[in-house]
Write a protein that holds these residues in place. Structure first.
Motif, short mmCIF file in Angstrom:
data_model
loop_
_atom_site.label_atom_id
_atom_site.label_comp_id
_atom_site.label_asym_id
_atom_site.label_seq_id
_atom_site.Cartn_x
_atom_site.Cartn_y
_atom_site.Cartn_z
N ASN A 12 3.46 -1.56 5.73
CA ASN A 12 2.61 -1.11 4.62
C ASN A 12 2.27 -2.23 3.64
O ASN A 12 1.96 -1.97 2.48
N ARG A 20 1.63 11.81 1.37
CA ARG A 20 2.21 11.47 2.67
C ARG A 20 2.21 12.65 3.63
O ARG A 20 2.56 12.49 4.79
N ASP A 52 2.26 5.72 4.45
CA ASP A 52 1.96 4.43 3.82
C ASP A 52 1.36 3.46 4.82
O ASP A 52 0.43 2.71 4.51
N SER A 90 0.77 5.60 -0.06
CA SER A 90 0.01 6.84 0.09
C SER A 90 0.51 7.85 -0.93
O SER A 90 1.71 8.10 -1.03
N TYR A 91 -0.41 8.42 -1.68
CA TYR A 91 -0.04 9.42 -2.68
C TYR A 91 0.02 10.83 -2.08
O TYR A 91 0.36 11.78 -2.79
N VAL A 146 0.84 -1.19 0.00
CA VAL A 146 0.00 0.00 0.00
C VAL A 146 0.88 1.24 0.00
O VAL A 146 1.85 1.33 0.77
N ALA A 189 -1.28 11.39 5.13
CA ALA A 189 -1.29 10.04 5.71
C ALA A 189 -0.07 9.29 5.20
O ALA A 189 0.31 9.41 4.03
N GLN A 205 -5.87 1.40 6.95
CA GLN A 205 -7.22 1.63 6.45
C GLN A 205 -7.70 0.46 5.60
O GLN A 205 -8.86 0.03 5.70
N VAL A 206 -6.81 -0.08 4.77
CA VAL A 206 -7.17 -1.25 3.96
C VAL A 206 -7.47 -2.45 4.86
O VAL A 206 -8.45 -3.17 4.65
N ASP A 226 -0.39 4.24 7.47
CA ASP A 226 -1.76 4.66 7.77
C ASP A 226 -2.72 4.16 6.70
O ASP A 226 -3.82 3.68 6.99
N LYS A 227 -2.31 4.27 5.44
CA LYS A 227 -3.15 3.80 4.35
C LYS A 227 -3.33 2.28 4.41
O LYS A 227 -4.42 1.75 4.16
#
Length: 290
Positions: free
Chosen positions: A250, A132, A137, A129-130, A127, A135, A143-144, A139-140
């Motif tokens: 991540n 950062r 990587d 994060s585009y 995963v 959030a 979420q997944v 954190d993303k």
């Protein structure tokens, strides 16, 4: 004479007045420019620095990462009559099609015998994060994971609460659940229960207790296990599918193991199926920590 002197002094005074006004204007512009620069520097200094990239920048090949001969042979029995080449192909697995090997990869295995069919799949998702600044990587990835946990209808880990008990309401004896029924005395079956040694209707003699789906501890950063048993039928056999999902930094790892008996009336044991899937998941978690 006096008029002539006055005429000569007036142009000089006008020139001095103009020069003084111009100097004042330049000073005002310089001050405004300095003030704007100070304001801009303060605004820029208040922005937060972006988070560092996640721990993992790439993904291992799943077919190789899961290539533990002992674990695979326990999960996927070898059909009789295979040639050495066919045996190697069975345990080598088949890689999933992927358009980005650094973001999402997977591998699948299939073993079919006259008694049952077993399916195994392993998937890795990295995963990213585009943004950062908002959030990281990790954190993303969390979420997944939370979305997958919610889809499995499992509760979030946390302190246990008493259902139906509001704040400020004391718990009395009436709120306690009824105690389980005491087991019957030795050799005396309870009313309606089958005799000793007789399996319950719809179950096999070797039926094991159901462990069920739950959140797991000690596997990656966070993990859960989803155990599903297909509905029973008069002619259709019940299959069991155990899915384990865990997050490490991540990366999201998924292990799915399915046992499908050939004959109806045979139920794949919950404990054995879950144990084999957990052993493989633990080996993959250690592989990511290397």
């Amino acid at each position: 004479m006096q008029r002539t002197a006055v005429r000569r002094v007036l142009p000089g005074l006008a020139m001095l007045t103009a020069l003084a006004a111009g100097a004042a204007g330049l000073t005002g512009c310089t001050g405004a420019s300095d003030g704007g620069s100070t304001s801009d520097s303060k605004a820029g200094g208040s922005s937060a620095a972006p988070a560092q990239p996640g721990k993992y920048r790439s993904l291992p090949a799943p077919c190789r990462a899961a290539a533990d001969s002992k674990k695979l042979k326990a999960m996927l029995p070898e059909p009789e009559g295979l040639t050495p080449e066919q045996r190697d192909q069975l345990y080598a697995g088949v890689a999933d099609a992927s358009y980005d090997g650094d973001r999402h990869v997977g591998c699948r295995w299939t073993s079919q015998t006259p008694e049952e069919t077993r399916l195994l799949s392993v998937g890795f998702e990295r995963v990213v994060s585009y943004d950062r600044g908002a959030a990281s990587d990790d954190d993303k990835a969390k979420q997944v994971y939370v979305r997958l946990l919610t889809d499995a209808h499992l509760p979030f880990p946390g302190p246990a609460t008493t259902p139906g008990q509001g704040a400020g309401t004391p718990a009395g004896p009436a709120a306690s659940p009824p105690p389980p029924a005491a087991p019957p005395a030795s050799g005396v079956p309870s009313p309606g229960a089958p005799a000793a040694g007789t399996p319950a209707p719809g179950t096999s003699p070797s039926a094991q207790p159901e462990l069920g789906s739950r959140v797991l501890e000690g596997l990656g950063t966070e993990a859960f296990l989803d155990d599903k048993l297909s509905a029973a039928g008069a002619t259709a056999a019940q299959s069991r599918t155990v899915r384990i999902v865990f997050r490490t930094s991540n990366v999201i790892v998924k292990v799915e193991y399915s046992v499908q008996p050939a004959l109806p009336g045979t139920i794949p044991p919950s404990g054995e199926t879950q144990d084999r899937a957990r052993q493989l998941a633990q080996a993959l978690a250690e592989r990511f920590n290397e």
